[in-house]
Design an enzyme around this catalytic site. Sequence first.
Site, PDB file in Angstrom:
ATOM      1  N   GLU A  57      22.280  92.069 -28.589  1.00 28.67           N
ATOM      2  CA  GLU A  57      22.617  90.414 -28.947  1.00 28.67           C
ATOM      3  C   GLU A  57      23.012  90.246 -30.381  1.00 28.67           C
ATOM      4  O   GLU A  57      23.971  89.946 -30.776  1.00 28.67           O
ATOM      5  CB  GLU A  57      21.780  89.569 -28.150  1.00 28.67           C
ATOM      6  CG  GLU A  57      21.987  89.700 -26.654  1.00 28.67           C
ATOM      7  CD  GLU A  57      21.519  88.346 -25.824  1.00 28.67           C
ATOM      8  OE1 GLU A  57      21.442  87.431 -26.606  1.00 28.67           O
ATOM      9  OE2 GLU A  57      21.036  88.592 -24.684  1.00 28.67           O
ATOM     10  N   GLU A  58      22.049  90.721 -31.220  1.00 25.52           N
ATOM     11  CA  GLU A  58      22.145  90.764 -32.577  1.00 25.52           C
ATOM     12  C   GLU A  58      23.248  91.414 -32.994  1.00 25.52           C
ATOM     13  O   GLU A  58      24.135  91.189 -33.803  1.00 25.52           O
ATOM     14  CB  GLU A  58      20.790  91.206 -33.286  1.00 25.52           C
ATOM     15  CG  GLU A  58      20.989  91.159 -34.932  1.00 25.52           C
ATOM     16  CD  GLU A  58      19.745  91.568 -35.541  1.00 25.52           C
ATOM     17  OE1 GLU A  58      19.733  91.828 -36.642  1.00 25.52           O
ATOM     18  OE2 GLU A  58      18.426  91.670 -34.846  1.00 25.52           O
ATOM     19  N   ARG A  59      23.417  92.600 -32.704  1.00 26.09           N
ATOM     20  CA  ARG A  59      24.459  93.402 -33.121  1.00 26.09           C
ATOM     21  C   ARG A  59      25.920  93.057 -32.753  1.00 26.09           C
ATOM     22  O   ARG A  59      26.816  92.891 -33.378  1.00 26.09           O
ATOM     23  CB  ARG A  59      24.228  94.930 -32.656  1.00 26.09           C
ATOM     24  CG  ARG A  59      22.988  95.419 -33.389  1.00 26.09           C
ATOM     25  CD  ARG A  59      22.518  96.748 -32.650  1.00 26.09           C
ATOM     26  NE  ARG A  59      21.331  97.221 -33.528  1.00 26.09           N
ATOM     27  CZ  ARG A  59      20.293  98.012 -32.966  1.00 26.09           C
ATOM     28  NH1 ARG A  59      20.454  98.768 -31.786  1.00 26.09           N
ATOM     29  NH2 ARG A  59      19.397  98.469 -33.614  1.00 26.09           N
TER      30      ARG A  59
END
Length: 390
Positions: A240-242
Amino acid sequence: MHFTPEHEDLRRTVAKFVENEINPHVDAWEAAEEFPSHEIFKKLGDLGLLGIKYDPEYGGLGLDFSYSMVMAEELGLVTCGGVPMAIGVHTDMCTPAMNRFGSDHVKRNFLAPAIAGDVVGCLGVSEPGGGSDVAAVRTTARKDGGDYVISGTKMWITNGMKADWCCLLANTSDGPVHKNKSLIAVPMDAKGITRQKIRKIGMNSSDTAQLFFDEVRVPQQNIIGQEGFGFTMQMLQFQEERLYACASSLKGFDRLIDLTIDYTRDRQVFGKSVLDNQMVHYRLAELRTEVELLRALTWSAIEQYVSGKDVTKLASMAKLKTGRLARELTDTCLQYWGGMGYTFDNPVSRAYRDTRLVSIGGGADEVMLSIICKLEGTLPGTSNKAAKSH
């Protein structure tokens, strides 16, 4: 990706917030090397924008991940990189595992206040001796009575100077490196925590800290999910961060191209505008095409993630491409701005500094390449057949 009327309403809400509450203050926040995160997060929380994809029982909107990424894309309208990154850490980096695996105790005490905007969260994974190498984490959390006693150091922690709590990755046993780690919610006012500000070449408005944990006690009930599964949960948070990094870059890339077109159209060199040179307008056309390709890849990955598919490879590809394109695009645009592009407060030079982090944070380019190679079966010890079966 099919966007619903609700997606478009959300776009307008976020764009209006950026226009009214963020962009008028960016220059001052950049100069101060911080922004009022508690104030901004509270305003975002009041609009329901900090828990878009999270459980309504704890204050979230209960929408799917695509809505969160619509917000990320609109935050690309912010005229600096630091504020969107700080917001993204709070919404898409330190809270996903808590929402998915956390106990009611953890959600009531940490997730719900984060969604409301009453607190600021941070993610404690990277360390001085290991950034992208998550398995190399040395911070320990040993059991003592009903507590964990935490010792170690975390580095490059976005929101670290102001955070009220930290989603901390620590070794909770002496087992194998992929099975001995746990995620723990740590109140940042706990005794034994000290913070030190880190100055950077970009992302100036986002505070970044080195955190020191000296025999810090937290209740064992603050563990997120099951003990020993921290590495796996953090790998899921990384997806999700990426994707957040990709989505939040798109409109910023478009804005830089637009600004460069306008500037080169007006800038006269040797009796004609810079934009009249075929090399210049062809190159800008190529860059615009690259942005559209990245947009298609990013939203394809998001759509598949929402449908429950494993997007490890696609997310890694998109993250790799975002970092590489950021370097290529900002360098090219800065060149076309000439001497003005080299001045400190120029929007292109700010983007040149800010976006350089994309190729490092959240897994460096080389880590993305290793993941892609592993899933393609091109690393030593892997096979294409095994990769395809993944």
